[in-house]
Motif scaffolding. Structure first.
Motif, PDB file in Angstrom:
ATOM      1  N   PRO A  31       0.818  -1.223   0.000  1.00  0.00           N
ATOM      2  CA  PRO A  31       0.000   0.000   0.000  1.00  0.00           C
ATOM      3  C   PRO A  31       0.853   1.275   0.000  1.00  0.00           C
ATOM      4  O   PRO A  31       0.529   2.244  -0.704  1.00  0.00           O
ATOM      5  N   ALA A  32       1.927   1.277   0.777  1.00  0.00           N
ATOM      6  CA  ALA A  32       2.792   2.457   0.809  1.00  0.00           C
ATOM      7  C   ALA A  32       3.432   2.704  -0.544  1.00  0.00           C
ATOM      8  O   ALA A  32       3.575   3.857  -0.978  1.00  0.00           O
ATOM      9  N   ARG A  33       3.797   1.646  -1.228  1.00  0.00           N
ATOM     10  CA  ARG A  33       4.424   1.796  -2.542  1.00  0.00           C
ATOM     11  C   ARG A  33       3.418   2.296  -3.571  1.00  0.00           C
ATOM     12  O   ARG A  33       3.737   3.148  -4.411  1.00  0.00           O
ATOM     13  N   ILE A  34       2.185   1.771  -3.507  1.00  0.00           N
ATOM     14  CA  ILE A  34       1.149   2.249  -4.420  1.00  0.00           C
ATOM     15  C   ILE A  34       0.886   3.733  -4.195  1.00  0.00           C
ATOM     16  O   ILE A  34       0.823   4.522  -5.145  1.00  0.00           O
ATOM     17  N   GLU A  35       0.742   4.128  -2.931  1.00  0.00           N
ATOM     18  CA  GLU A  35       0.462   5.535  -2.644  1.00  0.00           C
ATOM     19  C   GLU A  35       1.596   6.435  -3.126  1.00  0.00           C
ATOM     20  O   GLU A  35       1.361   7.473  -3.761  1.00  0.00           O
ATOM     21  N   ASN A  37       3.771   5.905  -5.505  1.00  0.00           N
ATOM     22  CA  ASN A  37       3.821   5.948  -6.967  1.00  0.00           C
ATOM     23  C   ASN A  37       2.662   6.738  -7.542  1.00  0.00           C
ATOM     24  O   ASN A  37       2.837   7.489  -8.519  1.00  0.00           O
ATOM     25  N   CYS A  38       1.473   6.581  -6.972  1.00  0.00           N
ATOM     26  CA  CYS A  38       0.327   7.344  -7.458  1.00  0.00           C
ATOM     27  C   CYS A  38       0.561   8.842  -7.273  1.00  0.00           C
ATOM     28  O   CYS A  38       0.279   9.651  -8.180  1.00  0.00           O
ATOM     29  N   ARG A  39       1.079   9.213  -6.122  1.00  0.00           N
ATOM     30  CA  ARG A  39       1.307  10.638  -5.868  1.00  0.00           C
ATOM     31  C   ARG A  39       2.410  11.202  -6.751  1.00  0.00           C
ATOM     32  O   ARG A  39       2.446  12.413  -7.013  1.00  0.00           O
ATOM     33  N   ALA A  40       3.281  10.331  -7.249  1.00  0.00           N
ATOM     34  CA  ALA A  40       4.366  10.802  -8.115  1.00  0.00           C
ATOM     35  C   ALA A  40       3.898  11.101  -9.535  1.00  0.00           C
ATOM     36  O   ALA A  40       4.491  11.945 -10.212  1.00  0.00           O
ATOM     37  N   VAL A  41       2.828  10.431  -9.990  1.00  0.00           N
ATOM     38  CA  VAL A  41       2.468  10.568 -11.408  1.00  0.00           C
ATOM     39  C   VAL A  41       1.038  11.028 -11.655  1.00  0.00           C
ATOM     40  O   VAL A  41       0.753  11.634 -12.690  1.00  0.00           O
ATOM     41  N   VAL A  42       0.100  10.716 -10.767  1.00  0.00           N
ATOM     42  CA  VAL A  42      -1.318  11.015 -11.017  1.00  0.00           C
ATOM     43  C   VAL A  42      -1.640  12.416 -10.510  1.00  0.00           C
ATOM     44  O   VAL A  42      -1.380  12.749  -9.354  1.00  0.00           O
ATOM     45  N   GLU A  43      -2.219  13.244 -11.375  1.00  0.00           N
ATOM     46  CA  GLU A  43      -2.633  14.587 -10.995  1.00  0.00           C
ATOM     47  C   GLU A  43      -4.133  14.608 -10.708  1.00  0.00           C
ATOM     48  O   GLU A  43      -4.867  13.689 -11.083  1.00  0.00           O
ATOM     49  N   GLU A  44      -4.584  15.650 -10.047  1.00  0.00           N
ATOM     50  CA  GLU A  44      -5.956  15.689  -9.542  1.00  0.00           C
ATOM     51  C   GLU A  44      -7.002  15.586 -10.648  1.00  0.00           C
ATOM     52  O   GLU A  44      -8.099  15.070 -10.429  1.00  0.00           O
ATOM     53  N   ASN A  45      -6.706  16.074 -11.844  1.00  0.00           N
ATOM     54  CA  ASN A  45      -7.666  16.032 -12.944  1.00  0.00           C
ATOM     55  C   ASN A  45      -7.564  14.754 -13.767  1.00  0.00           C
ATOM     56  O   ASN A  45      -8.349  14.548 -14.695  1.00  0.00           O
ATOM     57  N   ASP A  46      -6.606  13.897 -13.447  1.00  0.00           N
ATOM     58  CA  ASP A  46      -6.447  12.632 -14.166  1.00  0.00           C
ATOM     59  C   ASP A  46      -7.509  11.630 -13.716  1.00  0.00           C
ATOM     60  O   ASP A  46      -8.055  11.726 -12.614  1.00  0.00           O
ATOM     61  N   LEU A  47      -7.762  10.649 -14.572  1.00  0.00           N
ATOM     62  CA  LEU A  47      -8.602   9.519 -14.190  1.00  0.00           C
ATOM     63  C   LEU A  47      -7.714   8.368 -13.741  1.00  0.00           C
ATOM     64  O   LEU A  47      -6.723   8.042 -14.420  1.00  0.00           O
ATOM     65  N   LEU A  48      -8.065   7.767 -12.625  1.00  0.00           N
ATOM     66  CA  LEU A  48      -7.383   6.577 -12.131  1.00  0.00           C
ATOM     67  C   LEU A  48      -8.411   5.449 -12.107  1.00  0.00           C
ATOM     68  O   LEU A  48      -9.322   5.436 -11.275  1.00  0.00           O
ATOM     69  N   LEU A  49      -8.283   4.520 -13.056  1.00  0.00           N
ATOM     70  CA  LEU A  49      -9.256   3.451 -13.238  1.00  0.00           C
ATOM     71  C   LEU A  49      -8.760   2.192 -12.534  1.00  0.00           C
ATOM     72  O   LEU A  49      -7.629   1.762 -12.754  1.00  0.00           O
ATOM     73  N   TRP A  69      -8.811   5.026   2.218  1.00  0.00           N
ATOM     74  CA  TRP A  69      -7.447   5.079   1.677  1.00  0.00           C
ATOM     75  C   TRP A  69      -7.478   5.293   0.165  1.00  0.00           C
ATOM     76  O   TRP A  69      -6.731   6.129  -0.367  1.00  0.00           O
ATOM     77  N   LEU A  70      -8.341   4.570  -0.521  1.00  0.00           N
ATOM     78  CA  LEU A  70      -8.465   4.743  -1.977  1.00  0.00           C
ATOM     79  C   LEU A  70      -8.947   6.146  -2.318  1.00  0.00           C
ATOM     80  O   LEU A  70      -8.453   6.777  -3.267  1.00  0.00           O
ATOM     81  N   SER A  71      -9.907   6.643  -1.553  1.00  0.00           N
ATOM     82  CA  SER A  71     -10.442   7.975  -1.811  1.00  0.00           C
ATOM     83  C   SER A  71      -9.378   9.058  -1.683  1.00  0.00           C
ATOM     84  O   SER A  71      -9.423  10.074  -2.386  1.00  0.00           O
ATOM     85  N   ALA A  72      -8.406   8.842  -0.806  1.00  0.00           N
ATOM     86  CA  ALA A  72      -7.359   9.845  -0.576  1.00  0.00           C
ATOM     87  C   ALA A  72      -6.287   9.857  -1.660  1.00  0.00           C
ATOM     88  O   ALA A  72      -5.460  10.772  -1.694  1.00  0.00           O
ATOM     89  N   LEU A  73      -6.282   8.859  -2.536  1.00  0.00           N
ATOM     90  CA  LEU A  73      -5.318   8.872  -3.634  1.00  0.00           C
ATOM     91  C   LEU A  73      -5.629  10.020  -4.584  1.00  0.00           C
ATOM     92  O   LEU A  73      -6.772  10.458  -4.698  1.00  0.00           O
ATOM     93  N   PRO A  74      -4.621  10.522  -5.301  1.00  0.00           N
ATOM     94  CA  PRO A  74      -4.881  11.616  -6.241  1.00  0.00           C
ATOM     95  C   PRO A  74      -5.699  11.145  -7.445  1.00  0.00           C
ATOM     96  O   PRO A  74      -5.767   9.946  -7.744  1.00  0.00           O
ATOM     97  N   GLY A  75      -6.318  12.087  -8.115  1.00  0.00           N
ATOM     98  CA  GLY A  75      -7.056  11.787  -9.327  1.00  0.00           C
ATOM     99  C   GLY A  75      -8.525  11.492  -9.076  1.00  0.00           C
ATOM    100  O   GLY A  75      -8.996  11.463  -7.937  1.00  0.00           O
ATOM    101  N   MET A 216       3.088   0.553  -9.839  1.00  0.00           N
ATOM    102  CA  MET A 216       3.045   1.870 -10.472  1.00  0.00           C
ATOM    103  C   MET A 216       1.863   1.925 -11.428  1.00  0.00           C
ATOM    104  O   MET A 216       1.703   1.031 -12.265  1.00  0.00           O
ATOM    105  N   PRO A 217       0.967   2.939 -11.342  1.00  0.00           N
ATOM    106  CA  PRO A 217      -0.135   3.031 -12.295  1.00  0.00           C
ATOM    107  C   PRO A 217       0.374   3.033 -13.738  1.00  0.00           C
ATOM    108  O   PRO A 217       1.440   3.596 -14.037  1.00  0.00           O
ATOM    109  N   ARG A 218      -0.385   2.386 -14.607  1.00  0.00           N
ATOM    110  CA  ARG A 218      -0.021   2.332 -16.030  1.00  0.00           C
ATOM    111  C   ARG A 218      -0.742   3.453 -16.775  1.00  0.00           C
ATOM    112  O   ARG A 218      -1.950   3.635 -16.636  1.00  0.00           O
TER     113      ARG A 218
END
Length: 224
Positions: A31-35, A37-49, A69-75, A216-218
């Motif tokens: 979970p820490a690694r996902i968070e 990586n998501c914060r490194a690449v996903v911006e607030e206006n992006d879609l995370l599917l 936890w999922l809700s707090a991820l960016p995007g 890492m999100p694709r």
């Protein structure tokens, strides 16, 4: 510019911890690694599917910490159910702040996302009763997917989230609705199944199981 990302199989368990590193050291602290990586690449206006297997919880109250936890991820997060998401009734809306289920349509109406759990066809010899049960499940999942695809029919870009890898019975309804890309998970590293070709029946079929992506999100698409 808006980007679309995919990531599945987060397998969270904050309320009742179930360490995923029993499936290999590569899952340690995932979970820490996902968070990160998501914060490194996903911006607030992006879609995370996120096509399924989100939480190990068996009941909705047990899933609340994972959903937070999922809700707090960016995007802008769009989710569908996986085979381990027992806490989520397939025919009920997700109804959690900061998370969307499908059908989902972007604010400008250009991007539509439809999703369902899907199914895996039986391998080897099975009884007529088992075949009938499998056929029933496939028909039900296609019906759910068709309804959600109908809801996004006017979108320019249509994406399907199906937790299981796509199977031939789904091809007709996906092609009929002009789906460009299918995102799925379920197939983990070290498993016995190989991923389908990414060019699948005239569509892109992309596996976004998080362990296959090194958590890492694709990047799926960039929209101007």
């Amino acid at each position: 510019m808006r980007r679309i990302w995919g990531l599945a199989d987060t397998h969270l368990s904050f309320a009742q911890p179930k360490p995923m590193d029993i499936f290999g050291d590569h899952w340690r602290d995932h979970p820490a690694r996902i968070e990160k990586n998501c914060r490194a690449v996903v911006e607030e206006n992006d879609l995370l599917l996120m096509p399924g297997d989100l939480s190990w919880a068996m009941r909705r109250p047990q899933a609340e910490m994972d959903l937070a936890w999922l809700s707090a991820l960016p995007g802008i997060k769009v989710l569908c159910k996986g085979n381990h998401d027992y806490w989520w009734d397939s025919d009920r809306p997700l109804n959690y702040p900061g998370l969307h289920d499908t059908p989902f349509i972007s604010e400008d109406g250009k991007i539509g996302v439809a999703g369902t759990r899907g199914w895996a066809l039986p391998n080897g010899l099975i009884t007529p009763e088992e075949q009938a049960q499998s056929d029933k499940i496939v028909a039900r999942e296609i019906h759910r997917l068709r309804k959600r695809l109908d809801a996004i029919k006017d979108c320019e870009l249509k994406i399907a989230l199906i937790h299981y890898p796509p199977i031939p019975p789904f091809a007709e309804v996906l092609a009929e609705h002009g789906v460009a890309t299918i995102l799925y998970g379920h197939l983990h590293l070290g498993g016995n199944e190989s991923t389908p070709p990414e060019e699948w029946r005239g569509m892109r079929a992309l596996c976004v199981a998080c362990d296959r992506l090194n958590f890492m999100p694709r990047l799926i698409a960039t929209i101007k």
